[in-house]
Design a protein around this motif. Sequence first.
Motif, PDB file in Angstrom:
ATOM      1  N   VAL A  13       0.844  -1.193   0.000  1.00  0.00           N
ATOM      2  CA  VAL A  13       0.000   0.000   0.000  1.00  0.00           C
ATOM      3  C   VAL A  13       0.879   1.243   0.000  1.00  0.00           C
ATOM      4  CG1 VAL A  13      -1.725   1.320   1.283  1.00  0.00           C
ATOM      5  CG2 VAL A  13      -1.873  -1.178   1.187  1.00  0.00           C
ATOM      6  N   GLY A  14       0.591   2.153  -0.916  1.00  0.00           N
ATOM      7  CA  GLY A  14       1.356   3.392  -1.032  1.00  0.00           C
ATOM      8  C   GLY A  14       0.476   4.547  -1.427  1.00  0.00           C
ATOM      9  N   PRO A  15       1.079   5.687  -1.752  1.00  0.00           N
ATOM     10  CA  PRO A  15       0.307   6.891  -2.077  1.00  0.00           C
ATOM     11  C   PRO A  15      -0.739   6.641  -3.163  1.00  0.00           C
ATOM     12  CG  PRO A  15       2.620   7.446  -1.825  1.00  0.00           C
ATOM     13  CD  PRO A  15       2.529   5.950  -1.765  1.00  0.00           C
ATOM     14  N   GLY A  16      -1.952   7.083  -2.892  1.00  0.00           N
ATOM     15  CA  GLY A  16      -3.033   6.987  -3.869  1.00  0.00           C
ATOM     16  C   GLY A  16      -3.802   5.692  -3.869  1.00  0.00           C
ATOM     17  N   ASP A  17      -3.273   4.636  -3.227  1.00  0.00           N
ATOM     18  CA  ASP A  17      -4.004   3.366  -3.167  1.00  0.00           C
ATOM     19  C   ASP A  17      -5.232   3.515  -2.273  1.00  0.00           C
ATOM     20  OD1 ASP A  17      -2.281   1.937  -4.831  1.00  0.00           O
ATOM     21  OD2 ASP A  17      -0.966   1.389  -3.160  1.00  0.00           O
ATOM     22  N   ARG A  18      -6.263   2.733  -2.565  1.00  0.00           N
ATOM     23  CA  ARG A  18      -7.494   2.790  -1.772  1.00  0.00           C
ATOM     24  C   ARG A  18      -7.578   1.613  -0.805  1.00  0.00           C
ATOM     25  NH1 ARG A  18      -6.318   4.552  -6.348  1.00  0.00           N
ATOM     26  NH2 ARG A  18      -7.657   3.150  -7.541  1.00  0.00           N
TER      27      ARG A  18
ATOM     28  N   VAL B 128      -6.717   2.139  11.612  1.00  0.00           N
ATOM     29  CA  VAL B 128      -6.429   1.848  10.200  1.00  0.00           C
ATOM     30  C   VAL B 128      -6.594   3.107   9.352  1.00  0.00           C
ATOM     31  CG1 VAL B 128      -7.066   0.458   8.202  1.00  0.00           C
ATOM     32  CG2 VAL B 128      -7.069  -0.572  10.482  1.00  0.00           C
ATOM     33  N   LEU B 129      -7.585   3.932   9.677  1.00  0.00           N
ATOM     34  CA  LEU B 129      -7.763   5.186   8.946  1.00  0.00           C
ATOM     35  C   LEU B 129      -6.504   6.039   9.030  1.00  0.00           C
ATOM     36  CD1 LEU B 129     -10.759   7.467   8.628  1.00  0.00           C
ATOM     37  CD2 LEU B 129      -8.754   8.455   9.696  1.00  0.00           C
TER      38      LEU B 129
ATOM     39  N   GLY C 121      -0.089   8.059   2.711  1.00  0.00           N
ATOM     40  CA  GLY C 121      -0.519   8.808   1.532  1.00  0.00           C
ATOM     41  C   GLY C 121      -1.587   8.095   0.737  1.00  0.00           C
ATOM     42  N   ALA C 122      -2.122   7.010   1.304  1.00  0.00           N
ATOM     43  CA  ALA C 122      -3.194   6.266   0.636  1.00  0.00           C
ATOM     44  C   ALA C 122      -4.547   6.876   0.988  1.00  0.00           C
ATOM     45  CB  ALA C 122      -3.136   4.799   1.033  1.00  0.00           C
ATOM     46  N   ILE C 123      -5.601   6.321   0.408  1.00  0.00           N
ATOM     47  CA  ILE C 123      -6.951   6.880   0.510  1.00  0.00           C
ATOM     48  C   ILE C 123      -7.860   5.889   1.222  1.00  0.00           C
ATOM     49  CG2 ILE C 123      -8.951   7.708  -0.810  1.00  0.00           C
ATOM     50  CD1 ILE C 123      -6.953   8.405  -3.085  1.00  0.00           C
TER      51      ILE C 123
END
Length: 536
Positions: free
Chosen positions: A77-82, A96-97, A104-106
């Motif tokens: 999981v990295g930036p932009g992943d949901r 977790v939020l 940087g994930a969503i």
Amino acid sequence: MPWPEEPLPPIREELHFGDRRVRCFINRPAGVPAMLASALERNPDGEALVAGDLRLSYRQLAGQVGRTAAALAALGVGPGDRVALLLGNRPEFLIVLLATLDLGAIVVPISIREQTPGITYMLAQSAARVMVHEAELADRLPEPARLPALEHRLAVGGASALSRRLEDLIDGVRRTPRHDGAEEDTAVILYTSGTTGRPKGAMLTHINIVHSVLHYALAMDLGPRDRSLLAVPASHVSGLVAVLLAMIHAAGCSIMLPAFKARGFLEQAARERITHAVLVPAMYNLCLLEPELAGFDLGAWRIGGFGGAPMPEATIASLAGLLPHLRLMNLYGATETTSPAAMMPAHHTAGRTDAVGLAVPCGELKIMDAAGRELPEGAAGEVWIGGPMVVPGYWREPELTAAAFERGFWRSGDIGALDRDGYLRIFDRLKDMINRGGYKVYSAEVENRLCQHPGVLEAAVVARPDPVLGEKVQAFVAGRTPDLSGHDLRAFCAQALADYKVPDVITISTEPLPRNANGKLIKSALRERAARETAG
């Protein structure tokens, strides 16, 4: 009139989301991770989260967030992943939020009241890579073949056949460095309730969330001493922003209530000495029905936010009599405004029961006609909302975004008016206005009157097809007792409303009115019922 009456923090005009000129607080956190870092620095050993027997200080919360972020990073999981959350009001939701945002994930919160079709749609539309879910809800998840983008399923609170246990991944991992993203980056995709058509994924950015929590902190004077009882769903914008993230910014404490029951709420509120809560009006009414309400020590509770429906004057008066120290505040907003767009200064609630408040300090309200022209003071039209808390649009829905956002404003679909002092009154939803033989009837006005009757718990008013008048006024009422009569209610309405506004038909039941997974009233189902009854 200034909002509030004391001086505001420094504000300046800035350009965001392309061409939007909005008023912004100059001194603000860069995003949600910065809010947690600040709370840790200011209040490391203060309580941050209470859930059942679990009590976490900010130092402990930050440690769990760091380990969870490392576990998610190990999954790629990295930036932009949901990362989707099918979790109720439990500590893992907040942990977790915050961990996801650290990377940087969503985050994609999904209500635990959603069923398989809705869950499937949201997971597919957001293209979520990871889902963290309650183990007992595993049977609602779609088959893996239907969601090829969903690479990982993580269960909490137990084991699941197709999921790994989140706890097993966290053991032994180290903290991952925080990702410093841009404040216009999307932090949360929050799906609107979808009372008509499919749900839309509102993109709540870091700058949206930051301004909303700053508005709450300023209006409610929130700080490290505050303790908020989360009784609304964490997956709803009110629970997420008005409680959990507002408390993180304030370095205060969130106390999680798994499900709202009036007595359980009051017991927890007294035991934890809460100072703050945000509820819907029906929850306050249920608390007032608790026979032993006066026996609970609620002396610390100073702020009671409410929204989502009008608060009956009788409820406000009853609460003032029983809890004179409680400052009620109307909160008007939506998912698209990251919660508050207007707020009622607490000391003005009793004197302005027909208004929802003033525009938040960095917000802007306009009343527009059907042609998109601004209307003068006192005139009724559609409420347009602007400001740094207004989301840039809907996830991967450019056409729906273009239809709902115009000239930097979100078109709310509400009919309202502004008075000379800047107070906003909401009359109805555009689609809920009834045309009875050429006379306009705002359903919210009739609902508000019905809810003033002591025998009414909640009410909804819709149009009933009529071959002569086009539409008639039909009310659906949930009564407190089975002996409530339509004749009495019509007489009660006639004392305060014009004759054409008095409901032609009143359907009374002791059962609750239909609501969707987010708890919002489903008027479309009531309209269909009214139409069937007319046809039959």
